[in-house]
Design a protein around this motif. Structure first.
Motif, PDB file in Angstrom:
ATOM      1  N   GLY A  58       1.091  -0.813 -11.568  1.00 43.33           N
ATOM      2  CA  GLY A  58       0.634  -1.613 -10.431  1.00 43.33           C
ATOM      3  C   GLY A  58      -0.407  -0.924  -9.577  1.00 43.33           C
ATOM      4  O   GLY A  58      -0.108   0.048  -8.886  1.00 43.33           O
ATOM      5  N   LEU A  59      -1.637  -1.437  -9.601  1.00 46.04           N
ATOM      6  CA  LEU A  59      -2.750  -0.852  -8.860  1.00 46.04           C
ATOM      7  C   LEU A  59      -3.049  -1.602  -7.563  1.00 46.04           C
ATOM      8  O   LEU A  59      -3.992  -1.222  -6.855  1.00 46.04           O
ATOM      9  N   GLU A  60      -2.287  -2.633  -7.249  1.00 52.58           N
ATOM     10  CA  GLU A  60      -2.493  -3.373  -5.995  1.00 52.58           C
ATOM     11  C   GLU A  60      -1.233  -4.163  -5.691  1.00 52.58           C
ATOM     12  O   GLU A  60      -0.500  -4.567  -6.601  1.00 52.58           O
ATOM     13  N   CYS A  61      -0.979  -4.368  -4.422  1.00 52.42           N
ATOM     14  CA  CYS A  61       0.194  -5.152  -4.029  1.00 52.42           C
ATOM     15  C   CYS A  61      -0.033  -5.718  -2.648  1.00 52.42           C
ATOM     16  O   CYS A  61      -0.983  -5.369  -1.942  1.00 52.42           O
ATOM     17  N   ALA A  62       0.865  -6.605  -2.250  1.00 53.60           N
ATOM     18  CA  ALA A  62       0.899  -7.124  -0.883  1.00 53.60           C
ATOM     19  C   ALA A  62       2.350  -7.218  -0.447  1.00 53.60           C
ATOM     20  O   ALA A  62       3.251  -7.412  -1.268  1.00 53.60           O
ATOM     21  N   CYS A  81      -2.037  -5.772   2.380  1.00 57.68           N
ATOM     22  CA  CYS A  81      -2.223  -5.576   0.941  1.00 57.68           C
ATOM     23  C   CYS A  81      -2.818  -4.190   0.756  1.00 57.68           C
ATOM     24  O   CYS A  81      -3.448  -3.640   1.673  1.00 57.68           O
ATOM     25  N   ALA A  82      -2.643  -3.606  -0.426  1.00 55.72           N
ATOM     26  CA  ALA A  82      -2.994  -2.204  -0.601  1.00 55.72           C
ATOM     27  C   ALA A  82      -3.619  -1.944  -1.956  1.00 55.72           C
ATOM     28  O   ALA A  82      -3.235  -2.544  -2.972  1.00 55.72           O
ATOM     29  N   LEU A  83      -4.583  -1.024  -1.949  1.00 56.23           N
ATOM     30  CA  LEU A  83      -5.161  -0.472  -3.173  1.00 56.23           C
ATOM     31  C   LEU A  83      -4.352   0.760  -3.546  1.00 56.23           C
ATOM     32  O   LEU A  83      -4.136   1.643  -2.713  1.00 56.23           O
ATOM     33  N   LEU A 115      -6.209  -9.370  -4.401  1.00 53.11           N
ATOM     34  CA  LEU A 115      -7.499  -9.013  -3.809  1.00 53.11           C
ATOM     35  C   LEU A 115      -7.912  -7.544  -3.908  1.00 53.11           C
ATOM     36  O   LEU A 115      -9.062  -7.261  -4.264  1.00 53.11           O
ATOM     37  N   PRO A 116      -7.066  -6.574  -3.570  1.00 50.71           N
ATOM     38  CA  PRO A 116      -7.593  -5.220  -3.331  1.00 50.71           C
ATOM     39  C   PRO A 116      -8.305  -4.576  -4.511  1.00 50.71           C
ATOM     40  O   PRO A 116      -9.414  -4.051  -4.354  1.00 50.71           O
ATOM     41  N   GLU A 117      -7.716  -4.587  -5.679  1.00 51.25           N
ATOM     42  CA  GLU A 117      -8.308  -3.882  -6.817  1.00 51.25           C
ATOM     43  C   GLU A 117      -9.630  -4.499  -7.245  1.00 51.25           C
ATOM     44  O   GLU A 117     -10.622  -3.792  -7.465  1.00 51.25           O
ATOM     45  N   VAL A 118      -9.675  -5.824  -7.362  1.00 56.27           N
ATOM     46  CA  VAL A 118     -10.893  -6.437  -7.904  1.00 56.27           C
ATOM     47  C   VAL A 118     -12.035  -6.424  -6.892  1.00 56.27           C
ATOM     48  O   VAL A 118     -13.199  -6.201  -7.254  1.00 56.27           O
ATOM     49  N   TYR A 119     -11.736  -6.659  -5.617  1.00 58.92           N
ATOM     50  CA  TYR A 119     -12.813  -6.634  -4.637  1.00 58.92           C
ATOM     51  C   TYR A 119     -13.281  -5.205  -4.356  1.00 58.92           C
ATOM     52  O   TYR A 119     -14.475  -4.966  -4.137  1.00 58.92           O
TER      53      TYR A 119
END
Length: 320
Positions: A58-62, A81-83, A115-119
């Protein structure tokens, strides 16, 4: 706590010890986590986490902040949300407070998990490394994926025309609905990219198999950024053409960047990109969600290469 680990090509939930929440960190009760191709690679044993990083996927979560270490301005109860470099697919995660963003107004925690990883990836490679300027032309390979979907929307928002390569007419129509000017289908008419050339910036997660054509369609002083190797790792290039066009070729990864670099990137995202969600100029492209118990189906869906945008795994339905 329960956390998702990848072992010998499969995934399974396991009990893990809770991490301490130290100075400059926060603990997030995870509502949902985005799936990325890096998770597929790690599951298969091809993309181990950086040294010192958890092997939980998991590279991103909210989720919701449940504990705050000394020195952080976040508050318990904040929706964030977090990277991450790893650990997002768990009931909770401890993360550097500088790698955290507020959930944009009007979005759910499930949407924010996409959102976090891709943006972060799209912004880093298009606007920081490639130094994309208003009016320049962009080519995004694999445009219908998570990073591609983010890149297309950012190009539209910041005044850049964008073309894509994708796998089907349906996926091309999807990209055009996000703002792409047009594109081509791989395996059918990839060479038709020459009709839209030259491109000032190419965002390339494919690598070797597209490399000669990329060089042909680059503009003079163009910037070509390779972010993955879905099409292989070894390519033969005409270096005379590279020199004549003064092409800048950059290899880029995000996961193994240091904490300070990621904090600076997240700060810039918060200033430059996050307000655009509230204005409706950017939207999470969430194709499908899966419950935690259906994690195998979620990974199979991502592995099919037929996903437009993002898949999110819902960890705690009571929060989402």
């Amino acid at each position: 706590m329960k956390a998702l680990q990848g072992i010998e090509g499969r995934v399974e939930w396991a009990e893990r010890s809770r991490e301490l929440c130290d100075a400059g960190q926060i603990r997030i009760q995870v509502a949902a986590a985005g799936l990325n191709r890096a998770d597929l690679l790690q599951r298969a044993g091809h993309y181990p986490p950086p040294p010192g990083v958890t092997d939980v996927l998991g590279l991103e979560c909210a989720g919701v902040v449940s504990e705050v270490g000394p020195g952080s301005t976040w508050q318990v109860g904040d929706r964030v949300c977090a990277l991450l470099a790893g650990g997002g697919m768990a009931e909770e995660v401890v993360v550097d407070a500088g790698h955290v963003l507020p959930v944009p107004d009007g979005l759910s925690l499930v949407e924010a998990a996409a959102l976090p990883e891709v943006y972060a990836t799209a912004w880093l490679n298009l606007f920081q490394l490639a130094r994309l300027q208003p009016g320049e032309k962009v080519l995004v390979h694999a445009g219908a994926g998570g990073v591609g979907s983010a890149a297309i929307q950012l190009c539209k928002a910041f005044g850049n025309s964008c073309w894509v390569s994708v796998g089907s007419a349906e996926r091309l129509a999807y990209c055009e609905s996000l703002g792409a000017r047009g594109g081509v289908l791989r395996g059918e008419n990839l060479e038709a990219l020459r009709d839209h050339a030259p491109f000032d910036v190419i965002l390339d997660p494919v690598g070797a198999s597209y490399a000669p054509l990329n060089l042909d369609v680059m503009a003079r002083d163009g910037r070509w950024v390779i972010i993955a190797m879905m099409g292989g790792r070894r390519a033969e290039l005409d270096l005379a053409k590279l020199l004549a066009k003064r092409v800048q070729l950059t290899g880029s990864t995000l996961r193994n960047r240091d904490d300070a670099f990621k904090s600076d990137l997240i700060r810039e995202l918060r200033q430059q990109v996050w307000p655009l969600f509230g204005e409706g100029r950017l939207k999470p492209q969430l194709e499908r969600t899966f419950a935690a118990q259906d994690v195998d189906a979620a990974f199979a869906e991502l592995e099919s290469n037929q996903v437009n945008g993002k898949i999110v795994l819902v960890i705690d339905e009571s929060l989402s």
